[in-house]
Design a protein around this motif. Sequence first.
Motif, PDB file in Angstrom:
ATOM      1  N   GLY A 123      -3.268 -13.018   2.585  1.00  0.00           N
ATOM      2  CA  GLY A 123      -3.161 -12.971   4.033  1.00  0.00           C
ATOM      3  C   GLY A 123      -1.739 -12.943   4.555  1.00  0.00           C
ATOM      4  O   GLY A 123      -1.517 -12.949   5.770  1.00  0.00           O
ATOM      5  N   GLU A 124      -0.780 -12.914   3.652  1.00  0.00           N
ATOM      6  CA  GLU A 124       0.620 -12.890   4.061  1.00  0.00           C
ATOM      7  C   GLU A 124       1.130 -11.447   4.131  1.00  0.00           C
ATOM      8  O   GLU A 124       0.608 -10.560   3.468  1.00  0.00           O
ATOM      9  CB  GLU A 124       1.472 -13.680   3.062  1.00  0.00           C
ATOM     10  CG  GLU A 124       1.049 -15.139   2.916  1.00  0.00           C
ATOM     11  CD  GLU A 124       1.792 -15.841   1.800  1.00  0.00           C
ATOM     12  OE1 GLU A 124       2.452 -15.128   1.000  1.00  0.00           O
ATOM     13  OE2 GLU A 124       1.704 -17.076   1.706  1.00  0.00           O
ATOM     14  N   VAL A 125       2.147 -11.226   4.951  1.00  0.00           N
ATOM     15  CA  VAL A 125       2.751  -9.909   5.068  1.00  0.00           C
ATOM     16  C   VAL A 125       4.051  -9.894   4.272  1.00  0.00           C
ATOM     17  O   VAL A 125       4.956 -10.688   4.531  1.00  0.00           O
ATOM     18  CB  VAL A 125       3.014  -9.526   6.532  1.00  0.00           C
ATOM     19  CG1 VAL A 125       3.730  -8.173   6.609  1.00  0.00           C
ATOM     20  CG2 VAL A 125       1.704  -9.465   7.312  1.00  0.00           C
ATOM     21  N   GLU A 126       4.095  -9.008   3.280  1.00  0.00           N
ATOM     22  CA  GLU A 126       5.277  -8.886   2.440  1.00  0.00           C
ATOM     23  C   GLU A 126       5.901  -7.511   2.643  1.00  0.00           C
ATOM     24  O   GLU A 126       5.210  -6.549   2.980  1.00  0.00           O
ATOM     25  CB  GLU A 126       4.905  -9.066   0.959  1.00  0.00           C
ATOM     26  CG  GLU A 126       4.394 -10.452   0.613  1.00  0.00           C
ATOM     27  CD  GLU A 126       4.064 -10.589  -0.863  1.00  0.00           C
ATOM     28  OE1 GLU A 126       4.126  -9.551  -1.578  1.00  0.00           O
ATOM     29  OE2 GLU A 126       3.736 -11.699  -1.298  1.00  0.00           O
ATOM     30  N   ARG A 127       7.192  -7.437   2.417  1.00  0.00           N
ATOM     31  CA  ARG A 127       7.898  -6.158   2.534  1.00  0.00           C
ATOM     32  C   ARG A 127       8.247  -5.636   1.140  1.00  0.00           C
ATOM     33  O   ARG A 127       8.795  -6.366   0.309  1.00  0.00           O
ATOM     34  CB  ARG A 127       9.146  -6.301   3.382  1.00  0.00           C
ATOM     35  CG  ARG A 127      10.000  -5.042   3.437  1.00  0.00           C
ATOM     36  CD  ARG A 127      10.915  -5.023   4.634  1.00  0.00           C
ATOM     37  NE  ARG A 127      10.157  -4.807   5.874  1.00  0.00           N
ATOM     38  CZ  ARG A 127      10.715  -4.704   7.072  1.00  0.00           C
ATOM     39  NH1 ARG A 127      12.027  -4.819   7.209  1.00  0.00           N
ATOM     40  NH2 ARG A 127       9.968  -4.496   8.137  1.00  0.00           N
ATOM     41  N   VAL A 128       7.933  -4.382   0.912  1.00  0.00           N
ATOM     42  CA  VAL A 128       8.242  -3.714  -0.345  1.00  0.00           C
ATOM     43  C   VAL A 128       9.158  -2.538  -0.024  1.00  0.00           C
ATOM     44  O   VAL A 128       8.938  -1.809   0.946  1.00  0.00           O
ATOM     45  CB  VAL A 128       6.959  -3.205  -1.044  1.00  0.00           C
ATOM     46  CG1 VAL A 128       7.292  -2.444  -2.313  1.00  0.00           C
ATOM     47  CG2 VAL A 128       6.021  -4.374  -1.333  1.00  0.00           C
ATOM     48  N   ARG A 129      10.166  -2.367  -0.841  1.00  0.00           N
ATOM     49  CA  ARG A 129      11.098  -1.260  -0.640  1.00  0.00           C
ATOM     50  C   ARG A 129      10.861  -0.220  -1.724  1.00  0.00           C
ATOM     51  O   ARG A 129      10.758  -0.553  -2.906  1.00  0.00           O
ATOM     52  CB  ARG A 129      12.540  -1.770  -0.695  1.00  0.00           C
ATOM     53  CG  ARG A 129      13.586  -0.729  -0.305  1.00  0.00           C
ATOM     54  CD  ARG A 129      14.916  -1.383  -0.029  1.00  0.00           C
ATOM     55  NE  ARG A 129      15.402  -2.149  -1.165  1.00  0.00           N
ATOM     56  CZ  ARG A 129      16.533  -2.844  -1.155  1.00  0.00           C
ATOM     57  NH1 ARG A 129      17.279  -2.881  -0.058  1.00  0.00           N
ATOM     58  NH2 ARG A 129      16.917  -3.504  -2.227  1.00  0.00           N
ATOM     59  N   CYS A 130      10.764   1.054  -1.312  1.00  0.00           N
ATOM     60  CA  CYS A 130      10.515   2.103  -2.301  1.00  0.00           C
ATOM     61  C   CYS A 130      11.318   3.343  -1.963  1.00  0.00           C
ATOM     62  O   CYS A 130      11.689   3.585  -0.807  1.00  0.00           O
ATOM     63  CB  CYS A 130       9.021   2.434  -2.383  1.00  0.00           C
ATOM     64  SG  CYS A 130       8.342   3.243  -0.931  1.00  0.00           S
ATOM     65  N   LYS A 131      11.558   4.150  -2.998  1.00  0.00           N
ATOM     66  CA  LYS A 131      12.288   5.398  -2.808  1.00  0.00           C
ATOM     67  C   LYS A 131      11.385   6.510  -2.291  1.00  0.00           C
ATOM     68  O   LYS A 131      11.848   7.404  -1.568  1.00  0.00           O
ATOM     69  CB  LYS A 131      12.922   5.828  -4.139  1.00  0.00           C
ATOM     70  CG  LYS A 131      13.948   4.850  -4.680  1.00  0.00           C
ATOM     71  CD  LYS A 131      14.466   5.316  -6.030  1.00  0.00           C
ATOM     72  CE  LYS A 131      15.460   4.317  -6.616  1.00  0.00           C
ATOM     73  NZ  LYS A 131      15.924   4.734  -7.969  1.00  0.00           N
TER      74      LYS A 131
END
Length: 480
Positions: A123-131
């Motif tokens: 239920g948490e919002v996480e940030r993922v960084r991608c190319k």
Amino acid sequence: MQDVDVVIVGAGISGIGAAYHLKTSCPDHSFVVFEGRDRLGGTWDLFRYPGIRSDSDMYTLGFAFKPWKGKTISDGATILAYLEETVEEFGLGPYLRFQHRVLAANWSSEARRWLVDVRTDAGEVERVRCKFLFMCSGYYDYARGYTPDFADMDRYGGTLVHPQHWPEDLDYTGKRVVVIGSGATAMTLVPAMAGKAAKVTMLQRSPTYVLDLPGQDPLAATAQRCLPERAAHVLSRWSSVTRTMAFFHFSKAAPKASKRLLMAGVRRALGPDYDVDTHFNPRYGPWDQRLCVVPDGDLFDAINSGQAEVVTDHVERFTETGLKLRSGAELDADIVVTATGLRMLIGGNIDFRRDGEPIVLKDHMAYKAMMVSDIPNMAICFGYTNASWTLKADLTAEYVCRLLQHMRGGGYEVCVPRIRGNFGSEQPFIDLSSGYIARAVDQMPKQGSKAPWRLRENYALDLVALRYSRVDDGVMEFSR
């Protein structure tokens, strides 16, 4: 913040195929597959209505890299099992993240990365960084199907069901059922329910073209018995591709002849006394909308047996016991199924932005029917409308892998299609008149009339263009 090379959105046929191609062709690239639901399979896990099956042959709806061994037209449970087997066989499970819904994706020009916000299973919002962002989420809204605003629906005292949200405990034994619609879903439901229900009526506003095909292709069955697995797969796949393309182009070049051929098949199936012109004679030309496949004539058998009927009329309103039609006729129904279509949703309801500014797809042009002008490092998987979805999905994934390899080999961080020169005339992305497409035209990018801005709808041409042509074609701009 998690960093990966590629984020794939969706774990249906498109996403599983993309994962396979990335793992095998780009082993030096890290990737993850985010799926908002709790299981893989997409369409084949979501839909649970009676008779759910493929409306394309499985030799092309299945993957090029994993031969299909079952019937030509197959049921949903078997297709889902095939997808689960694919994930297991090729070790794709560790890359899948279920109950991870992508909420937003913002391209940062400064970071030269997509910043992807994901709601996790906790239920948490996480940030993922991608190319690179690879959208494989399909083309319709999984949360809601489309139901017109029929008058007095709240007065109806029976059971009202949309196929996209089929109740597991719905018992239609001995019930009078009306299925509103004339598309693939309706034509699947009617024969599937006819043997158990008291009577099933398919209520349609206008007819659809229907093509009776064998549930098992004789050529494919013979090839599977007599040839090695890979040879049988290639023969069955290309036989299907060739026939489908030939009939599509024949229908476009000679619509009157194609119509006569299709209508003759229906007349043979239903006999000389059936009113084919009222119920199976569309007002539009063949392939102006998708054809509906009837495997082994099951719909016609249900009609001939008296267990099912087709009524061509308009719904005026609902009543307490059924439907009042524009003609004045009434249909009593214990169950009404609104097989009235999908809500298209390009991009999975994700909030797309570039440097914080909203990305409006309709303001852009589709490049090779998979990327979008002026939008960096993003591909959208969109299959064929005149053939199997997976044929184009496989080619798209292959091209994305070639693109990623080219970027890594050249030390590039950004790729973006740029409109240079004449793209021809601006046209809608999909050249079909179907209602679900017309309702969603504002969601889709445009296409041009010249390559590479044109949607070909031709597997053979796309095979050459996407598998063998130069990635650095003078239209795709690369930067470090």
